[in-house]
Motif scaffolding. Structure first.
Motif, PDB file in Angstrom:
ATOM      1  N   MET A   1       3.754  20.116  10.914  1.00  0.00           N
ATOM      2  CA  MET A   1       4.622  19.563   9.892  1.00  0.00           C
ATOM      3  C   MET A   1       3.868  18.457   9.150  1.00  0.00           C
ATOM      4  SD  MET A   1       8.404  18.289  10.571  1.00  0.00           S
ATOM      5  CE  MET A   1       9.585  18.572   9.373  1.00  0.00           C
ATOM      6  N   THR A   2       4.013  18.406   7.844  1.00  0.00           N
ATOM      7  CA  THR A   2       3.282  17.419   7.062  1.00  0.00           C
ATOM      8  C   THR A   2       4.088  16.140   6.931  1.00  0.00           C
ATOM      9  OG1 THR A   2       4.209  18.265   5.023  1.00  0.00           O
ATOM     10  CG2 THR A   2       2.108  19.200   5.725  1.00  0.00           C
ATOM     11  N   SER A   3       3.376  15.061   6.733  1.00  0.00           N
ATOM     12  CA  SER A   3       4.045  13.769   6.577  1.00  0.00           C
ATOM     13  C   SER A   3       4.606  13.635   5.164  1.00  0.00           C
ATOM     14  CB  SER A   3       3.049  12.637   6.840  1.00  0.00           C
ATOM     15  OG  SER A   3       2.121  12.566   5.781  1.00  0.00           O
ATOM     16  N   ASP A   4       5.503  12.663   4.989  1.00  0.00           N
ATOM     17  CA  ASP A   4       6.069  12.409   3.661  1.00  0.00           C
ATOM     18  C   ASP A   4       4.980  12.014   2.679  1.00  0.00           C
ATOM     19  OD1 ASP A   4       8.608  13.014   4.485  1.00  0.00           O
ATOM     20  OD2 ASP A   4       9.191  10.925   4.849  1.00  0.00           O
ATOM     21  N   ARG A   5       3.987  11.254   3.155  1.00  0.00           N
ATOM     22  CA  ARG A   5       2.881  10.815   2.291  1.00  0.00           C
ATOM     23  C   ARG A   5       2.077  12.017   1.796  1.00  0.00           C
ATOM     24  NH1 ARG A   5       1.223   6.537  -0.790  1.00  0.00           N
ATOM     25  NH2 ARG A   5      -1.002   6.630  -0.975  1.00  0.00           N
ATOM     26  N   ALA A   6       1.807  12.979   2.673  1.00  0.00           N
ATOM     27  CA  ALA A   6       1.059  14.168   2.277  1.00  0.00           C
ATOM     28  C   ALA A   6       1.853  14.978   1.251  1.00  0.00           C
ATOM     29  CB  ALA A   6       0.728  15.023   3.487  1.00  0.00           C
ATOM     30  N   GLN A   7       3.165  15.076   1.436  1.00  0.00           N
ATOM     31  CA  GLN A   7       4.008  15.781   0.474  1.00  0.00           C
ATOM     32  C   GLN A   7       3.958  15.090  -0.884  1.00  0.00           C
ATOM     33  OE1 GLN A   7       4.717  18.712   1.012  1.00  0.00           O
ATOM     34  NE2 GLN A   7       6.772  18.915   1.821  1.00  0.00           N
ATOM     35  N   THR A   8       4.029  13.769  -0.890  1.00  0.00           N
ATOM     36  CA  THR A   8       4.002  12.998  -2.130  1.00  0.00           C
ATOM     37  C   THR A   8       2.671  13.168  -2.835  1.00  0.00           C
ATOM     38  OG1 THR A   8       5.543  11.404  -1.226  1.00  0.00           O
ATOM     39  CG2 THR A   8       4.236  10.670  -3.086  1.00  0.00           C
ATOM     40  N   ARG A  10       0.801  15.669  -3.031  1.00  0.00           N
ATOM     41  CA  ARG A  10       0.648  16.985  -3.650  1.00  0.00           C
ATOM     42  C   ARG A  10       1.478  17.128  -4.913  1.00  0.00           C
ATOM     43  NH1 ARG A  10       0.878  20.534   1.672  1.00  0.00           N
ATOM     44  NH2 ARG A  10       3.061  20.036   1.362  1.00  0.00           N
ATOM     45  N   ARG A  11       2.357  16.192  -5.197  1.00  0.00           N
ATOM     46  CA  ARG A  11       3.184  16.261  -6.400  1.00  0.00           C
ATOM     47  C   ARG A  11       2.412  15.719  -7.591  1.00  0.00           C
ATOM     48  NH1 ARG A  11       8.626  13.466  -4.526  1.00  0.00           N
ATOM     49  NH2 ARG A  11       9.343  14.077  -6.586  1.00  0.00           N
ATOM     50  N   PRO A  13       2.520  14.032 -11.425  1.00  0.00           N
ATOM     51  CA  PRO A  13       1.280  13.290 -11.222  1.00  0.00           C
ATOM     52  C   PRO A  13       1.378  12.401  -9.978  1.00  0.00           C
ATOM     53  CG  PRO A  13       2.522  12.273 -12.990  1.00  0.00           C
ATOM     54  CD  PRO A  13       3.307  13.468 -12.528  1.00  0.00           C
ATOM     55  N   ALA A  14       0.377  12.492  -9.129  1.00  0.00           N
ATOM     56  CA  ALA A  14       0.399  11.795  -7.839  1.00  0.00           C
ATOM     57  C   ALA A  14       0.556  10.289  -8.015  1.00  0.00           C
ATOM     58  CB  ALA A  14      -0.872  12.114  -7.052  1.00  0.00           C
ATOM     59  N   ARG A  15      -0.047   9.716  -9.056  1.00  0.00           N
ATOM     60  CA  ARG A  15       0.041   8.256  -9.236  1.00  0.00           C
ATOM     61  C   ARG A  15       1.479   7.801  -9.469  1.00  0.00           C
ATOM     62  NH1 ARG A  15      -2.134   9.975 -14.204  1.00  0.00           N
ATOM     63  NH2 ARG A  15      -0.803   9.387 -15.934  1.00  0.00           N
ATOM     64  N   LEU A  16       2.314   8.674 -10.002  1.00  0.00           N
ATOM     65  CA  LEU A  16       3.723   8.337 -10.198  1.00  0.00           C
ATOM     66  C   LEU A  16       4.475   8.401  -8.879  1.00  0.00           C
ATOM     67  CD1 LEU A  16       6.283   7.880 -11.969  1.00  0.00           C
ATOM     68  CD2 LEU A  16       6.399  10.366 -12.164  1.00  0.00           C
ATOM     69  N   PHE A  17       4.265   9.446  -8.130  1.00  0.00           N
ATOM     70  CA  PHE A  17       5.051   9.690  -6.932  1.00  0.00           C
ATOM     71  C   PHE A  17       4.604   8.856  -5.726  1.00  0.00           C
ATOM     72  CE2 PHE A  17       5.790  13.571  -9.425  1.00  0.00           C
ATOM     73  CZ  PHE A  17       7.161  13.452  -9.546  1.00  0.00           C
ATOM     74  N   ARG A  18       3.468   8.185  -5.824  1.00  0.00           N
ATOM     75  CA  ARG A  18       3.015   7.313  -4.731  1.00  0.00           C
ATOM     76  C   ARG A  18       3.780   5.992  -4.690  1.00  0.00           C
ATOM     77  NH1 ARG A  18      -2.802   8.306  -6.322  1.00  0.00           N
ATOM     78  NH2 ARG A  18      -3.258  10.264  -5.287  1.00  0.00           N
ATOM     79  N   HIS A  19       4.466   5.650  -5.758  1.00  0.00           N
ATOM     80  CA  HIS A  19       5.114   4.342  -5.864  1.00  0.00           C
ATOM     81  C   HIS A  19       6.623   4.487  -5.941  1.00  0.00           C
ATOM     82  CE1 HIS A  19       1.167   2.637  -6.489  1.00  0.00           C
ATOM     83  NE2 HIS A  19       0.946   3.565  -7.403  1.00  0.00           N
ATOM     84  N   GLY A  20       7.306   3.476  -5.462  1.00  0.00           N
ATOM     85  CA  GLY A  20       8.759   3.449  -5.548  1.00  0.00           C
ATOM     86  C   GLY A  20       9.411   4.317  -4.487  1.00  0.00           C
ATOM     87  N   ALA A  21      10.720   4.399  -4.591  1.00  0.00           N
ATOM     88  CA  ALA A  21      11.511   5.176  -3.637  1.00  0.00           C
ATOM     89  C   ALA A  21      12.017   6.448  -4.308  1.00  0.00           C
ATOM     90  CB  ALA A  21      12.697   4.343  -3.156  1.00  0.00           C
ATOM     91  N   GLU A  22      12.261   7.445  -3.488  1.00  0.00           N
ATOM     92  CA  GLU A  22      12.807   8.693  -4.008  1.00  0.00           C
ATOM     93  C   GLU A  22      14.208   8.439  -4.569  1.00  0.00           C
ATOM     94  OE1 GLU A  22      11.769  11.970  -4.363  1.00  0.00           O
ATOM     95  OE2 GLU A  22       9.801  11.132  -3.919  1.00  0.00           O
ATOM     96  N   PRO A  23      14.426   8.761  -5.849  1.00  0.00           N
ATOM     97  CA  PRO A  23      15.766   8.601  -6.410  1.00  0.00           C
ATOM     98  C   PRO A  23      16.668   9.753  -5.966  1.00  0.00           C
ATOM     99  CG  PRO A  23      14.269   9.429  -8.081  1.00  0.00           C
ATOM    100  CD  PRO A  23      13.452   9.187  -6.841  1.00  0.00           C
ATOM    101  N   ASP A  24      17.918   9.634  -6.302  1.00  0.00           N
ATOM    102  CA  ASP A  24      18.862  10.727  -6.060  1.00  0.00           C
ATOM    103  C   ASP A  24      18.301  11.973  -6.751  1.00  0.00           C
ATOM    104  OD1 ASP A  24      21.019  12.561  -6.309  1.00  0.00           O
ATOM    105  OD2 ASP A  24      22.463  10.914  -6.234  1.00  0.00           O
TER     106      ASP A  24
END
Length: 126
Positions: A1-8, A10-11, A13-24
């Motif tokens: 199973m992959t970690s949340d960081r690894a999932q993030t 792969r999205r 643009p990665a620089r966007l998804f590395r920061h902040g919290a997952e919104p609704d």
């Protein structure tokens, strides 16, 4: 199973998804639907511009060409502005900040008004 960081990572643009919290997810999906609606608008603008020239309507050729160029140019710029709008909205969602002002509505409306005015002139001056 992959970690949340690894999932993030792969999205895109990665620089966007590395920061902040997952919104609704509903807000993220609404943001994506808005982006896709602007892409459809861009396709319609390009198709309208191509149709003006390809159909060879009995209109003043100079005004007809100018209207076609305005529509095609707006169709070319719209996806770039749509991407910027999607990105800034997603960033605001991830950081619980107010949503940015829309950037596409006014330029698109102006392009359509200009193209319509040029088509009207083309009809009047045929």
């Amino acid at each position: 199973m992959t970690s949340d960081r690894a999932q993030t990572d792969r999205r895109f643009p990665a620089r966007l998804f590395r920061h902040g919290a997952e919104p609704d997810p509903r807000f993220t999906l609404a943001n994506e639907r808005t982006f896709l609606a602007w892409i459809r608008t861009a396709l319609a603008l390009i198709a309208g511009g191509v149709a003006l020239e390809a159909l060879g309507l009995d209109l003043h050729p100079g005004y007809r060409l100018a209207a076609a160029i305005v529509l095609i140019a707006a169709g070319l710029v719209t996806p770039l502005l749509a991407w910027a709008g999607w990105y800034t909205t997603e960033r605001a969602l991830r950081h619980s900040r107010p949503l940015p002002a829309p950037v596409l509505a006014l330029p698109t409306a102006l392009a359509i008004v200009i193209a319509a005015a040029l088509v009207a002139l083309a009809v009047l001056n045929r």
